[in-house]
Design a protein around this motif. Sequence first.
Motif, PDB file in Angstrom:
ATOM      1  N   SER A  24       0.998  -1.142  -0.342  1.00  0.00           N
ATOM      2  CA  SER A  24      -0.029  -0.633  -0.049  1.00  0.00           C
ATOM      3  C   SER A  24       0.939   1.192   0.009  1.00  0.00           C
ATOM      4  N   SER A  25      -0.172   2.637  -0.448  1.00  0.00           N
ATOM      5  CA  SER A  25       1.093   3.661  -0.418  1.00  0.00           C
ATOM      6  C   SER A  25       0.377   4.533   0.236  1.00  0.00           C
ATOM      7  N   TYR A  26       0.507   5.396   0.746  1.00  0.00           N
ATOM      8  CA  TYR A  26       0.156   6.487   1.468  1.00  0.00           C
ATOM      9  C   TYR A  26       0.567   7.837   1.158  1.00  0.00           C
ATOM     10  N   SER A  28       0.735  11.345   3.821  1.00  0.00           N
ATOM     11  CA  SER A  28       0.445  11.597   4.984  1.00  0.00           C
ATOM     12  C   SER A  28       1.308  13.285   4.959  1.00  0.00           C
ATOM     13  N   LEU A 148      -0.410   3.255  12.453  1.00  0.00           N
ATOM     14  CA  LEU A 148      -1.218   3.583  11.203  1.00  0.00           C
ATOM     15  C   LEU A 148      -2.303   3.115  11.991  1.00  0.00           C
ATOM     16  N   LYS A 150      -6.730   2.961  10.982  1.00  0.00           N
ATOM     17  CA  LYS A 150      -7.488   2.264   9.532  1.00  0.00           C
ATOM     18  C   LYS A 150      -8.191   1.605  10.507  1.00  0.00           C
ATOM     19  N   ASN A 161      -7.613   8.202   8.253  1.00  0.00           N
ATOM     20  CA  ASN A 161      -7.023   7.918   8.594  1.00  0.00           C
ATOM     21  C   ASN A 161      -6.102   8.226   9.517  1.00  0.00           C
ATOM     22  N   PHE A 180      -3.255  10.177   7.083  1.00  0.00           N
ATOM     23  CA  PHE A 180      -2.674  10.112   5.750  1.00  0.00           C
ATOM     24  C   PHE A 180      -3.636   9.523   4.839  1.00  0.00           C
ATOM     25  N   PHE A 181      -4.254   9.327   3.280  1.00  0.00           N
ATOM     26  CA  PHE A 181      -4.122   8.749   1.689  1.00  0.00           C
ATOM     27  C   PHE A 181      -4.149   8.161   1.131  1.00  0.00           C
ATOM     28  N   PRO A 182      -5.002   6.942   0.881  1.00  0.00           N
ATOM     29  CA  PRO A 182      -4.222   6.181  -0.396  1.00  0.00           C
ATOM     30  C   PRO A 182      -3.782   7.052  -1.625  1.00  0.00           C
TER      31      PRO A 182
END
Length: 183
Positions: A24-26, A28, A148, A150, A161, A180-182
Amino acid sequence: MKITSITVAFFLLLTQNVFSQDNSSYFSVDTGVKYTDGKTGIGLSGKILFSVDRFLINVNPIDLNFIPTGPKDGFRNETLSDGREVCRNSSNGQFAKKENCTTQFDLIYGLAIDGGYNLNRESDTDFFVGAGFRTNSPTTPYITANLLYKPNKEFSSNPVNIFGKIAAGRKFFELSIGLFFPI
């Protein structure tokens, strides 16, 4: 720099797992308290987080620190016997304009990268411990813990998040929280 070589080896190990199943990538954005070179201030960061299997890689290209420095050089605040606060020239003791004694801020910019291992994968909260390296004021390796959170999507249609970080190194400490956001 034994710690630096250990940190580099750790990141190389992480990059070997880039194509694992749970990636997964986020992005922040966070703020918090930062202590650098003996001064405490406010930090504002923009990070890119890569969650790779049980590992987290945290790349921080936007690491801004607003550090209060006090009055301009050569001036000081002083309280008179009647309780009034005045500004004085430190070299000759004469009264000076109040603007010379207002708190100034230094803006310190740095880069940081760290990585960690997830100790808790069985819930909505991932807890990573690891190490990293930051540049500028001071340039130092550090240890870190990242959180993190979620929320379970079954209970919320628009979950928030939350990202939290604590880091400590030589003449450096950070405690921050953000979103943080995807990506």
